[in-house]
Design an enzyme around this catalytic site. Structure first.
Site: not given
Ligand code: BES
Ligand code: ZN
Length: 583
Positions: A126, A128, A258, A260, A284-285, A288, A307, A364, A372, A536-537
Site C-alpha cells: 500500500q 499511497q 479501496g 485505485e 470510487h476507485e 480514480h 479525492e 497519513d 473528499y 482505518m475507517k
Molecule cells: N486513494 C484512496 C485511499 C488512500 C488515500 C490511501 C490516501 C492512502 C492515502 C482511495 O481511493 C479512497 O479514497 N478510499 C476510500 C473509499 C471511499 C471514499 C469510497 C476508503 O478507503 O474508504
Molecule cells: Zn479515493
C-alpha cells in the site's frame, strides 16, 4: 535546487526518472524482499536524489556494471533516507541492489492464520501517499511519473499480481517467476502488488475479481455490476484509459476501503455484504482511473484534486445506477463525516483547507474526510453555478488538458477561469480553497427519503425502518446525541438488533454511539470487531469511542496491545496516535 514536494527529496532540477525495471525475490520467512531496481532517467550528468525508507543498499552501479558514487543520508522524520547517486555525464541509468526492511511501511506480511484460507501466507503493498520508498528507491513524488517492468520471484504455491499488465509465469523448483509491465507513466504511489492464494472470476469483458478461493464466489456476486459502472464512467469522462479494470479482494487487515491501483483496484473484504450496498467504493476507485491516475495531484498538499473530483464522479455514477435519492443519502452521510472531521481538527484548523501546507506534516496524519467531502461540495457548487451541461463539458476538458500529468490546485483554477468565466467568483472560490471549515451556503443534499430520516432526529424509528437501506441507517445513527439515553439505545437494540448488524457501516455507526452511551453489548462487540478488521475507517471511530466512552479507555489500550500486530503498519500508527491524543 528545486524541491517542490515537501514529502520527497526529489529535486526537479536534477535528472528525472522515466522507467523502472524491478526484479524482486520474496522471502516470507525473513519478511524481506531482495531486489534490484534499474532506474532510467531523462538524462545523465550530476547528482540525483532518491527517496528510500529502511532500505539496505547493497550496491549502486551503472547498467553495464561499473560502480557509481552514492551516499545514503541519515533517517529523517517523515521523509526517510535520501540516497544521492552521482550520474556521470552521458550515464542516464543506475542499478541499485538492495533489501527491504521487515518493517517496510508499505508492506504487510500476513501469517496464514490472518488470511481467509488459513493455509498460506500473504503479502501486499500500500504505497499511497509516501510508502513506495520503503519498497523501491525512487523519486517518490507524484510529480515525476514513470513506466515500469517487473519480475517477481515467489513460492510456486502462491500467485502474484501487480497493478500492471501480466506477461506470464514460469515455475521451476518450487519457485515461480512472474512478469509484468506498466506501459503508461504512473506516479510512484500507484506501484502495487500482492502475493497469496489467489484465484479469479470473470465479471465482464474488461474485468475479473481476484480473491482467496473461499471468498471469490461471494466477491463475484457482489461486484457483478462493475461493467455498468465502467460504461457510465466512460459516458462522463471518455474512454477508459488503462485497458483492464480488475479487482482484488484483500484480507481483512487491508487499511483502506479501496485503493485505485491502475488496472487492479485493491478492496477491503468488508465491502462484501451480500446486498451490493457498498459498491460505491468500487465506483470510487474506478473514477480514480481518470481523476487521480490520469490527472494526478502534484503532491499531498493538493490531495483534494484526487479525492474531491473522485467523490464527485463516484456520485454521478451512483446517480445513473441507483438514482438521485440514493445520492442524497450518500452525500448526507458524507456531510456528517465532514462535520466530524472539521470538529476533530479544531486544534489544527489549517488542515480543513482544500489546499494544505504540509511541510513537516506526515500525509497519513493529515488524512481526513475534508479533501473528499469539502472537495465534493466545492465541485457541486461549481456545477450549480455553471449548470450541469457546461460543467460536464468542463470535466472532459480537464481530462484532456492534463492527461498523464500531475497538477496543482492553481493549474486547475486557471483552467476553470478560462473555461467557465465568472464561476469562481460566483462561488467565492478562495473561501473554499484557502479558507477553513465549510463555507456557509455550501450545497445541501435534499431528498424525500433523507428528510424522513432527518426529521426523526433522536426519536425512535417505527418498525418499518427494518427496511431502511444501510445509508438511511447511517444518517440516523450519526445524528444521535452522544451519549444517548439508555432508554433510546435499549429500545433500538431491542427493536432492530443493531449489535448484530451485518453491514459493517451500520454496525460501526451503531457501535460508536452505543459505546459512548455505555451499552455493554456494544462494548463487547467492539472488542471482537477490532480483532477482525484493520480498515482505518472503522478502527478510528471505534477506538475513539472506547477512548472517550464511560470507563472504556483501558479496553482501547488492551485491544491495541492485543491486536496491533495484526494491523497494517499505517493503521497501527493511526491507532497509536489516537491513543496518545486521547480520542
Ligand atoms: N486513494 C484512496 C485511499 C488512500 C488515500 C490511501 C490516501 C492512502 C492515502 C482511495 O481511493 C479512497 O479514497 N478510499 C476510500 C473509499 C471511499 C471514499 C469510497 C476508503 O478507503 O474508504
Ligand atoms: Zn479515493
Amino acid at each position: 535546487m528545486s524541491r517542490p514536494d515537501p514529502h520527497s527529496h526529489a529535486d526537479t532540477s536534477q535528472p528525472r526518472q522515466r522507467h523502472l525495471s524491478w526484479r524482486a525475490e520474496l522471502d516470507f520467512a525473513g519478511r524481506t524482499i531482495s531486489a534490484t531496481a534499474l532506474l532510467r532517467f531523462d538524462r545523465g550528468g550530476g547528482p540525483v536524489d532518491l527517496d528510500t525508507r529502511g532500505l539496505e543498499i547493497e550496491e549502486v552501479r551503472t547498467v553495464e556494471g561499473g560502480p557509481l558514487r552514492h551516499e545514503l543520508g541519515e533517517p529523517e522524520p517523515i521523509l526517510g533516507e535520501r540516497l544521492r547517486v552521482e550520474l556521470p555525464e552521458g550515464v542516464d541509468g543506475c542499478l541499485i541492489r538492495y533489501r527491504t526492511s521487515p518493517g517496510a511501511s508499505a508492506l504487510q506480511w500476513l501469517e496464514p492464520e490472518q488470511t481467509a484460507g488459513g493455509r498460506l501466507p500473504f503479502l501486499y503493498s500500500q504505497c499511497q501517499a509516501i510508502h513506495a520508498r520503503s519498497v523501491v528507491p525512487l523519486q517518490d513524488t507524484p510529480r515525476l511519473r514513470l513506466t515500469y517492468d517487473a519480475e517477481l520471484t515467489i513460492p510456486a504455491t502462491l500467485r502474484g499480481l501487480m497493478a500492471a499488465g501480466a506477461l506470464g509465469r514460469q515455475e521451476s523448483g518450487g519457485r515461480a517467476v512472474e512478469r509484468y509491465r506498466m506501459a503508461e507513466p504512473i506516479p510512484p504511489y500507484l506501484f502495487a502488488f500482492a502475493v497469496g492464494d489467489l484465484v479469479s472470476a470473470e465479471l465482464g469483458p474488461r474485468s475479473r475479481v481476484w480473491a482467496e478461493p473461499s471468498t471469490v464466489e461471494r466477491a463475484e456476486a457482489e461486484f457483478a455490476g462493475v461493467d455498468g459502472m465502467l460504461t457510465s464512467a466512460e459516458a462522463l469522462l471518455g474512454p477508459y484509459p488503462w485497458g483492464r479494470f480488475d479487482l482484488l479482494v484483500l484480507p481483512p487487515s487491508f487499511p483502506y476501503g479501496g485503493m485505485e491501483n491502475p488496472r487492479l483496484t485493491f478492496l477491503t473484504p468488508t465491502l462484501i455484504t451480500g446486498d451490493r450496498s457498498l459498491v460505491n467504493v468500487v465506483a470510487h476507485e474506478l473514477s480514480h482511473s481518470w481523476t487521480g491516475n490520469l490527472v494526478t495531484n502534484a503532491s499531498a498538499e493538493d490531495f483534494w484534486l484526487n479525492e474531491g473530483f473522485t467523490v464527485f464522479v463516484e456520485r454521478r455514477i451512483l446517480e445513473v445506477l441507483e438514482g438521485s435519492e440514493m445520492v442524497a443519502l450518500h452525500a448526507a452521510v458524507g456531510r456528517q463525516a465532514l462535520d466530524d472531521a472539521v470538529a476533530n481538527f479544531r486544534d489544527r484548523p489549517e488542515l480543513t483547507r482544500l489546499r494544505t501546507r504540509l511541510q513537516g506534516v506526515d500525509p497519513d496524519e493529515a488524512f481526513s474526510q475534508v479533501p473528499y467531502e469539502k472537495g465534493y461540495l466545492f465541485l457541486r457548487a461549481l456545477e450549480d453555478a455553471a449548470g450541469r451541461p457546461a460543467f460536464d463539458r468542463f470535466l472532459r476538458r480537464y481530462m484532456d488538458a492534463f492527461r498523464f500529468q500531475s497538477i496543482t490546485t492553481e493549474e486547475l483554477l486557471a483552467l476553470v477561469r478560462s473555461a467557465l468565466p465568472g464561476v469562481l467568483e460566483a462561488v467565492d472560490a478562495p473561501r473554499w480553497i484557502d479558507g477553513e471549515g465549510v463555507p456557509p451556503g455550501a450545497p445541501v443534499a435534499r431528498s424525500v427519503r433523507l428528510e424522513r430520516v432527518q426529521s426523526l432526529g433522536a426519536g425512535l424509528p417505527a418498525a418499518d425502518a427494518a427496511r431502511w437501506s444501510p445509508w438511511e441507517w447511517q444518517v440516523y445513527l450519526n445524528q444521535l446525541p452522544r451519549p444517548s439515553t439508555p432508554e433510546l439505545i435499549g429500545a433500538l437494540e431491542e427493536r432492530f438488533r443493531l449489535t448484530e448488524a451485518a453491514n459493517p457501516e451500520v454496525l460501526v455507526a451503531w457501535l460508536t454511539v452505543a459505546v459512548r452511551s455505555g451499552h455493554q453489548a456494544a462494548i463487547r462487540r467492539t472488542e471482537t470487531l477490532l480483532g477482525e478488521v484493520g480498515r482505518m475507517k472503522y478502527l478510528k471511530p471505534l477506538y475513539g469511542a472506547l477512548i472517550s466512552g464511560p470507563g472504556t479507555r483501558s479496553i482501547a489500550e488492551a485491544c491495541a496491545r492485543r491486536y496491533g500486530e495484526r494491523y497494517h503498519a499505517i493503521a497501527r500508527a493511526g491507532v497509536e496516535a489516537l491513543l496518545r491524543r486521547g480520542g
